[in-house]
Design an enzyme around this catalytic site. Structure first.
Site, PDB file in Angstrom:
ATOM      1  N   HIS A  39     -14.251  29.703 -13.129  1.00 23.12           N
ATOM      2  CA  HIS A  39     -14.725  30.236 -14.403  1.00 23.12           C
ATOM      3  C   HIS A  39     -16.231  29.987 -14.501  1.00 23.12           C
ATOM      4  CE1 HIS A  39     -14.028  25.943 -15.210  1.00 23.12           C
ATOM      5  NE2 HIS A  39     -15.077  26.060 -16.001  1.00 23.12           N
ATOM      6  N   HIS A 124     -22.846  29.332 -13.095  1.00 26.63           N
ATOM      7  CA  HIS A 124     -22.314  29.022 -11.763  1.00 26.63           C
ATOM      8  C   HIS A 124     -20.799  28.919 -11.821  1.00 26.63           C
ATOM      9  CE1 HIS A 124     -22.356  25.036 -13.624  1.00 26.63           C
ATOM     10  NE2 HIS A 124     -21.395  24.723 -12.764  1.00 26.63           N
TER      11      HIS A 124
END
Length: 175
Positions: A39, A124
């Protein structure tokens, strides 16, 4: 309960991230994350009670109202920590839409008095923890193609011996 708000990855993009992680697994020692944990964290709230959870869900609804889907464009690998004990991640281009969504979520959390980790947003996807990076360069890697993310979710995170388990508590569709 331990919580965070994150952008979910589209299925094909998630498959390609998992493929990248498999390529890295041969060259990098560490604890690689399970595919279902991928995620992009927009805000980490930590421990919240029921009232805080309701406020976070309202913040998520407000932040995403009228927001368009967001492009995820891989930019390369990066690490947090030391080379022999690092968190290895796939970086994403910080487009105005992506950073704007994170800013909107954080502003709505602030408006409702919700506390969260105020570290600067660095988009990220965590690939591995406790990674030990090899000396020299990594082999040629096939990075995921850009994709469009359409779901933002408020998650409960439960830490176990096998790693974190995430349970979606509230999801908003973008666009």
């Amino acid at each position: 309960m331990r919580t965070f708000i994150a952008l979910e990855l589209p299925d094909l993009f998630e498959d390609e991230v998992a493929s990248l992680a498999r390529q890295l697994h041969d060259a990098v020692a560490g604890r690689f994350m399970r595919r279902e944990t991928y995620h992009v964290t927009l805000a980490f709230l930590g421990d919240v009670d029921e009232m805080g959870a309701r406020a976070a869900m309202a913040a998520l609804d407000a932040a995403c109202a009228g927001a368009a889907p967001v492009e995820l464009a891989p930019e390369g690998l990066g690490t947090f920590g030391r080379p022999r004990d690092a968190t290895l991640w796939l970086g994403l281009r910080p487009t105005p839409e992506l950073t704007g969504l994170a800013e909107a979520v954080r502003a709505q959390l602030d408006a409702r008095g919700c506390s969260y980790d105020r570290k600067a947003f660095r988009p990220h996807i965590t690939l591995a923890r406790r990674a030990r990076l090899p000396e020299g360069t990594l082999p040629g890697l096939a990075f995921p193609l850009p994709a469009t993310a359409r779901r933002v979710t408020f998650f409960k995170s439960t830490l176990t011996q096998e790693g974190a388990r995430y349970k979606p508590l509230h999801t908003v569709e973008l666009g």
